[in-house]
Motif scaffolding. Structure first.
Motif, PDB file in Angstrom:
ATOM      1  N   VAL A  85       0.881  -1.172   0.000  1.00 19.47           N
ATOM      2  CA  VAL A  85       0.000   0.000   0.000  1.00 19.47           C
ATOM      3  C   VAL A  85       0.918   1.222   0.000  1.00 19.47           C
ATOM      4  O   VAL A  85       1.457   1.594   1.042  1.00 19.47           O
ATOM      5  CB  VAL A  85      -0.927   0.017   1.234  1.00 19.47           C
ATOM      6  CG1 VAL A  85      -1.845   1.235   1.194  1.00 19.47           C
ATOM      7  CG2 VAL A  85      -1.752  -1.260   1.278  1.00 19.47           C
ATOM      8  N   ARG A  89      -1.346   6.159  -2.435  1.00 24.49           N
ATOM      9  CA  ARG A  89      -2.716   5.615  -2.467  1.00 24.49           C
ATOM     10  C   ARG A  89      -3.092   5.248  -3.888  1.00 24.49           C
ATOM     11  O   ARG A  89      -3.677   6.032  -4.628  1.00 24.49           O
ATOM     12  CB  ARG A  89      -3.717   6.630  -1.924  1.00 24.49           C
ATOM     13  CG  ARG A  89      -3.530   6.860  -0.462  1.00 24.49           C
ATOM     14  CD  ARG A  89      -4.127   8.146  -0.009  1.00 24.49           C
ATOM     15  NE  ARG A  89      -3.632   8.496   1.308  1.00 24.49           N
ATOM     16  CZ  ARG A  89      -3.628   9.709   1.811  1.00 24.49           C
ATOM     17  NH1 ARG A  89      -4.126  10.697   1.121  1.00 24.49           N
ATOM     18  NH2 ARG A  89      -3.155   9.934   2.992  1.00 24.49           N
ATOM     19  N   VAL A  91      -5.198   4.046  -5.918  1.00 21.26           N
ATOM     20  CA  VAL A  91      -6.517   3.668  -6.438  1.00 21.26           C
ATOM     21  C   VAL A  91      -6.604   4.068  -7.909  1.00 21.26           C
ATOM     22  O   VAL A  91      -5.919   4.982  -8.347  1.00 21.26           O
ATOM     23  CB  VAL A  91      -7.672   4.334  -5.646  1.00 21.26           C
ATOM     24  CG1 VAL A  91      -7.609   3.963  -4.182  1.00 21.26           C
ATOM     25  CG2 VAL A  91      -7.669   5.832  -5.816  1.00 21.26           C
ATOM     26  N   SER A 143      -7.393   1.357  -0.896  1.00 18.71           N
ATOM     27  CA  SER A 143      -6.106   0.781  -1.285  1.00 18.71           C
ATOM     28  C   SER A 143      -5.767  -0.414  -0.384  1.00 18.71           C
ATOM     29  O   SER A 143      -5.336  -1.471  -0.844  1.00 18.71           O
ATOM     30  CB  SER A 143      -5.034   1.863  -1.186  1.00 18.71           C
ATOM     31  OG  SER A 143      -3.805   1.383  -1.604  1.00 18.71           O
TER      32      SER A 143
ATOM     33  N   ARG B 209       0.726   0.818 -10.938  1.00 25.02           N
ATOM     34  CA  ARG B 209      -0.238   0.458  -9.887  1.00 25.02           C
ATOM     35  C   ARG B 209      -0.819  -0.923 -10.159  1.00 25.02           C
ATOM     36  O   ARG B 209      -1.029  -1.710  -9.245  1.00 25.02           O
ATOM     37  CB  ARG B 209      -1.376   1.481  -9.853  1.00 25.02           C
ATOM     38  CG  ARG B 209      -0.959   2.782  -9.265  1.00 25.02           C
ATOM     39  CD  ARG B 209      -2.084   3.780  -9.294  1.00 25.02           C
ATOM     40  NE  ARG B 209      -1.602   5.072  -8.839  1.00 25.02           N
ATOM     41  CZ  ARG B 209      -2.297   6.171  -8.857  1.00 25.02           C
ATOM     42  NH1 ARG B 209      -3.523   6.173  -9.318  1.00 25.02           N
ATOM     43  NH2 ARG B 209      -1.790   7.304  -8.416  1.00 25.02           N
TER      44      ARG B 209
END
Lengths: 237, 333
Positions: A85, A89, A91, A143, B209
């Motif tokens: 994480v 963050r 996302v 997250s 990500r």
């Protein structure tokens, strides 16, 4: 996946030829909780990024349980059980909360999403909202929940409380403590809120200029205020 | 249409099956409307459906994965030629010919994807143009297979399911194409909502990500390209079967550029946008070119400038933003 032991040996890394962390060695037993502390810019985030395969490794090795991670790519580390994480963050702004969570299922059925809503009921209320529409605290919850849906054996948390209101920090820390308390995951926490980190961890590692300068039990660090002042530049109550 | 698009966009995330039902109903409604508005020009509507499938295919890689390409017509054209040759060679059953188109499109998509998705940005775009041009040049040179500049003709498929003959008014061709479009659209709605499809959108947002949660980027993009090829292959197959001829225009750079314009017009990253953009652009072009054969390109250009200025994220997004405001104002009045 059950919690896994993390072993880091002689790790030196950075970005390109620039070396930021140097010769770091530590291990965390399965189900353990390690807090990595230090002033800004000492290499805490780089160390976590290196464990996740996001920076340039110069020397050393990383292993979780029986799995050698050193030469594995980021996605392979995630599949091997490392949950990360990051501070930013991570996302996906154009996906809804539910869609963001679904990306973390790693082959599990959608019914598993209920675990995330149980963990953070606020996410259930926001399930149709886009990731980019959430507050900082909600993004952090999302997250973390998404990472936990992948059932990691090692959880790396990079300053999860940064910039969040105290009430949200309480909520998040209580969830992190509960997760770690379950014994199902090993947790490595990088955090600037020293007292919260010391309350959480069973072992502390302090970095200075990319090197390990102290490690030990949280109570030993608490008892030495001069050391805290010198290495972390803050006082604690 | 606008209302349906907006409603579908909202319901797409909230009620998955509602979105799929909305997809079928919208396509059926559009088909009926087309049948009423252009009863003597069903061949045009049939061609429109084939191109719409190509726009949907492009949306999968450009809109959902962020891959820049100006050579997508290659997937469509190669499938059309494959179907044409299969039909001339004796495979005349329309459903089997669709299968041939899907296989050819999938193979072409996988090859293109394996090359194109290794790169990012301008090199990716240039490579896609190069592949498109290479396929176009081959189509021109290999006249024994493609018919060269004369086109591949003599494509006469059997009746659909052995019952419905392809007639000169294109009624069968239009109905068959419309049903195929509805089926493909519903399958795609489901596909883009799957964890695989969602991760592709995640890769478009930020591939690092996506890797951090275990997504392998390159294989995933190649698979998406292959799926996109399959969809383009369906479009190419329909085009070959219903037109009876495959020309060099099916692999041309202009075709690739045109479908990209349709996608941007409707709104990339949204299947409804791709559908909407394709239908609006082609009908506008058809009407304007018929009414003003000398200046129609100028009018099409003006439409595109207006769209980019006033709805830069595409008509579907513009409609989604405006609809609640209009509805609210109407409600107050």
């Amino acid at each position: 996946m059950p919690a896994a032991r993390l072993e880091v040996a002689g790790l030196s890394a950075g970005y390109g030829p620039t070396q930021i962390v140097q010769n770091i060695t530590f291990d965390v037993p399965a189900g353990g909780r390690l807090a990595i502390l230090g002033r800004n810019g000492v290499g805490k985030t780089t160390l976590l990024a290196t464990l996740m395969g996001l920076s340039t490794r110069h020397a050393g090795s990383v292993r979780i349980g029986d799995v050698e991670l050193t030469r594995r790519r980021t996605s392979a580390r995630a599949l091997a059980g490392v949950g990360y994480v990051p501070q930013s963050r991570d996302v996906f702004a154009s996906l809804t909360v539910e869609e963001n969570l679904a990306t973390g299922l790693k082959g599990r059925s959608r019914a598993a999403l209920a675990e995330a809503y149980e963990m953070f009921p606020r996410l259930g209320e926001r399930r149709r909202h886009l990731g980019g529409q959430l507050s900082g605290g909600e993004q952090q919850m999302l997250s973390m929940a998404r990472t936990m849906l992948g059932q990691p054996s090692l959880l790396l948390l990079d300053e999860p409380l940064e910039g969040l209101a105290p009430v949200i920090c309480d909520e998040l820390m209580s969830m992190i403590t509960r997760l770690a308390g379950s014994g199902d995951v090993t947790v490595v926490l990088v955090e600037q809120q020293i007292e919260r980190a010391l309350d959480f961890a069973d072992r502390v590692l302090i970095l200075e200029r990319g090197r390990e300068v102290w490690s030990g039990a949280p109570d030993a660090l608490r008892a030495d205020r001069a050391l805290i002042e010198r290495l972390l530049g803050v006082g604690i109550h | 249409m606008a209302g349906l698009s907006t409603l579908a966009k909202t319901s797409d995330r909230a009620f998955p099956f509602a979105a799929e039902l909305m997809g079928v109903l919208s396509i059926a409604a559009l088909g009926m409307l087309g049948f009423l508005l252009f009863p003597d020009d069903l061949a045009f509507l049939t061609r429109l459906i084939g191109i719409t499938l190509l726009v949907l295919s492009l949306d999968l890689v450009t809109g959902y994965c962020g891959v820049a390409t100006l050579g997508h017509a290659a997937l469509f054209g190669v499938s059309a030629y494959a179907v044409g040759n299969a039909c001339i060679g004796g495979i005349r059953e329309p459903i089997l010919l669709l299968g041939v188109g899907i296989i050819a499109g999938t193979i072409m998509g996988a090859i293109s994807g394996a090359l194109i998705t290794r790169f990012r940005g301008l090199p990716q775009l240039v490579l896609s143009i190069a592949i498109g041009q290479l396929v176009a040049a081959l189509a021109n040179k290999l006249s024994s297979v493609t018919g060269g500049s004369d086109g591949l003709s003599g494509i006469t498929p059997d009746p659909v399911l052995g019952l419905f003959r392809f007639d000169m008014y294109s009624r069968t061709a239009f109905t068959f194409s419309l049903i195929v479009l509805a089926v493909v659209f519903v399958l795609l709605l489901r596909f883009v909502r799957s964890p695989f499809g969602l991760l592709c959108r995640g890769i478009r947002d930020d591939d690092l990500r996506a890797q951090m949660i275990g997504a392998t980027v390159y294989p995933r993009l190649v698979i998406m390209y292959a799926v996109s090829g399959a969809v383009a292959g369906v479009g190419g197959a329909l085009n070959a079967m219903t037109a009876g001829v495959v020309g060099l225009d099916s692999v041309s750079f202009e075709r690739s550029a045109e479908v990209l314009v349709m996608l941007v017009l409707g709104g990339a990253g949204n299947l409804w946008g791709a559908l909407f953009g394709s239908v609006v652009f082609q009908i506008f072009e058809h009407i304007v070119s018929a009414t003003n054969p000398f200046h129609w390109m100028t009018l099409v250009g003006l439409l595109l400038i207006a769209i980019v200025l006033f709805a830069p994220r595409g008509l579907s997004h513009g409609v989604a933003v405006l609809w609640p405001k209009i509805f609210k104002r109407g409600g107050r009045a």
